[in-house]
Design a protein around this motif. Structure first.
Motif, mmCIF file in Angstrom:
data_model
loop_
_atom_site.group_PDB
_atom_site.id
_atom_site.type_symbol
_atom_site.label_atom_id
_atom_site.label_comp_id
_atom_site.label_asym_id
_atom_site.label_seq_id
_atom_site.Cartn_x
_atom_site.Cartn_y
_atom_site.Cartn_z
ATOM 1 N N VAL A 173 0.508 -1.217 -0.026
ATOM 2 C CA VAL A 173 0.085 -0.275 -0.425
ATOM 3 C C VAL A 173 0.965 0.772 -0.237
ATOM 4 O O VAL A 173 1.706 1.750 1.135
ATOM 5 N N ASP A 174 0.893 2.153 -1.103
ATOM 6 C CA ASP A 174 1.509 3.207 -1.201
ATOM 7 C C ASP A 174 0.881 4.679 -0.708
ATOM 8 O O ASP A 174 -0.586 4.497 -1.358
ATOM 9 N N VAL A 175 0.794 4.796 0.706
ATOM 10 C CA VAL A 175 -0.665 5.969 1.376
ATOM 11 C C VAL A 175 0.498 7.305 1.020
ATOM 12 O O VAL A 175 1.194 7.452 0.953
ATOM 13 N N VAL A 176 -0.964 8.206 0.655
ATOM 14 C CA VAL A 176 -0.906 9.350 0.292
ATOM 15 C C VAL A 176 -2.173 10.408 1.586
ATOM 16 O O VAL A 176 -3.300 9.985 1.651
ATOM 17 N N GLU A 177 -1.341 10.362 2.644
ATOM 18 C CA GLU A 177 -1.829 11.170 3.874
ATOM 19 C C GLU A 177 -2.428 12.972 2.925
ATOM 20 O O GLU A 177 -1.521 13.628 3.046
ATOM 21 N N SER A 178 -3.249 13.024 4.183
ATOM 22 C CA SER A 178 -3.822 14.705 3.821
ATOM 23 C C SER A 178 -3.713 15.538 5.959
ATOM 24 O O SER A 178 -4.201 13.821 5.366
ATOM 25 N N GLU A 179 -4.330 16.292 5.914
ATOM 26 C CA GLU A 179 -4.854 16.557 6.913
ATOM 27 C C GLU A 179 -5.824 16.416 6.681
ATOM 28 O O GLU A 179 -6.492 16.434 5.707
ATOM 29 N N TRP A 180 -6.413 16.154 7.987
ATOM 30 C CA TRP A 180 -7.968 16.221 8.473
ATOM 31 C C TRP A 180 -9.043 16.880 7.968
ATOM 32 O O TRP A 180 -8.403 17.931 8.684
#
Length: 401
Positions: free
Chosen positions: A110-117
């Motif tokens: 899994v290539d996780v792309v994080e954003s601010e909630w």
């Protein structure tokens, strides 16, 4: 007898489970019957065709699993992918986080792309990954259409545009649990390969049916996918579809009849009218929040959700106390803040079997609760803002014209 009874009706404003129409409750009030008799296959055949309409697909194949949205997630993944396959997946809130946890436990890369909630999926990062993936190592894009923890709706059409712009063959897997049948969703037009939803959300049924709809491309991928699956195996369902009996194991008879009644109500109101109603409810709620002097957790208008609003509270107020007070004093059920936003927000669900006057009752309750916990709200301010908007925008009820 209710475990903790209160006078009147509970005002249910969590973003699922939602209020169940009386017609659906009556339709489910029936005895068990033999699902191998001619009656249930005949019912199921028509249900499958009608389910395609709410996903806006003519080419998709629907599966009705006796499960929750979590089971539908697993079915979507294990039927189309093999352990070690690379997935791009977006963290924008608690439910996208949980889906990623499932993906990782199922041994995908899994290539996780994080954003601010409070922000949507970072599609600029997706574009960068697609542009650099000339070898097509990415096998799937997994995205939550509507993140109920933060009230954020993602732009699925843009995701499809990016995939097409780079001629990338990755599958597009979409969690539509709190969007399908409430927000604009176009499976065929947006090239969605697997879409899922749950019966307890906009369909306004009890929990217990996980809907999975697969495109022809996804069905083809399932022929070579090596992930272990048994209960959620599409192949078992397809075998029984060909036989005309439809069920590889016992379905919930009562839920099938409830689904028939729910779909009849949806088609009577009209899917476009339902989407417009949810937009009115969402807009009215956001106007109330603004009138209270509070902020939406969702940071940009382009991401506003029409099925749930997450309201940020001041640092000196505990969002969880608002939810507790709502239930204990006013018989009002609101959504808690989850994980990173626990205590920082409370959530107002506005989806499913719900009208504008019901929403105004909820907003009036929230104002009293805000006053209870020490927030200097002017009673009636949010209700007035919402009412002014709704009075100018509520159409006549189509069946009563």
């Amino acid at each position: 007898m209710d475990y903790v009874n209160g006078p009147g009706r509970n005002h249910l404003f969590v973003p699922g489970p939602v209020n169940i129409p009386d017609q659906v409750i009556r339709a489910m009030s029936r005895n068990n019957e033999d699902y191998r008799s001619p009656a249930i296959p005949a019912l199921t055949k028509v249900l499958l065709e009608d389910v395609k309409k709410i996903f806006k697909t003519t080419s998709g194949t629907p599966f009705l699993f006796p499960t929750t949205g979590t089971g539908a997630w697993e079915s979507a993944l294990t039927n189309t992918l093999s352990p070690g396959d690379r997935i791009v997946s977006f963290v924008i809130g608690q439910f996208s986080l949980l889906w990623i946890d499932q993906q990782q436990r199922l041994k995908f890369n899994v290539d996780v792309v994080e954003s601010e909630w409070g922000r949507g999926a970072d599609l600029d990062v997706l574009e960068s990954k697609l542009a650099s993936d000339s070898a097509h190592t990415i096998k799937a894009i997994c995205i939550v259409h509507n993140e109920t923890a933060t009230g954020v709706t993602n732009n699925l059409a843009k995701v499809r545009q990016l995939l097409d712009a780079y001629s990338h063959p990755a599958l597009l897997l979409v969690d539509g649990v709190s969007s399908i049948c409430a927000l604009d969703f176009r499976m065929d037009e947006w090239g969605v390969d697997v879409a899922i939803t749950g019966s307890q959300k906009a369909l306004s049924l009890p929990t217990g049916i996980g809907f999975v709809v697969a495109s022809p491309k996804a069905l083809e991928a399932s022929k070579t996918a090596k992930s272990l699956r048994v209960f959620f195996d599409w192949a078992d369902y397809l075998k029984f579809y060909k036989l005309g009996t439809y069920w590889p194991y016992t379905p919930s008879i009562q839920l099938l009849y409830g689904l028939r009644a729910a779909l009849d109500l949806i088609f009577e109101e009209g899917l476009d009218n339902i989407i417009a109603r949810h937009n009115r409810l969402g807009t009215a709620t956001r106007l109330a929040v603004e009138a209270w002097g509070l902020k939406n957790c969702t940071q940009k208008e382009e991401w506003f959700s029409d099925t749930v609003t997450a309201v940020l509270v001041p640092p000196n107020i505990d969002g969880a106390e608002i939810v507790r007070r709502a239930w204990k004093r006013y018989n009002l059920s609101l959504g808690l803040g989850l994980n990173k936003v626990a205590g920082k927000v409370f959530r107002i669900g506005h989806l499913g079997n719900l009208n504008e006057l019901q929403l105004l009752g909820c907003l009036a309750g929230v104002e009293m609760i805000l006053k209870d916990v020490g927030y200097p709200v002017k009673l009636g301010s949010g209700v007035a803002a919402a009412s002014a908007y709704l009075q100018n925008n509520i159409p006549l009820i189509p069946s009563r014209i």
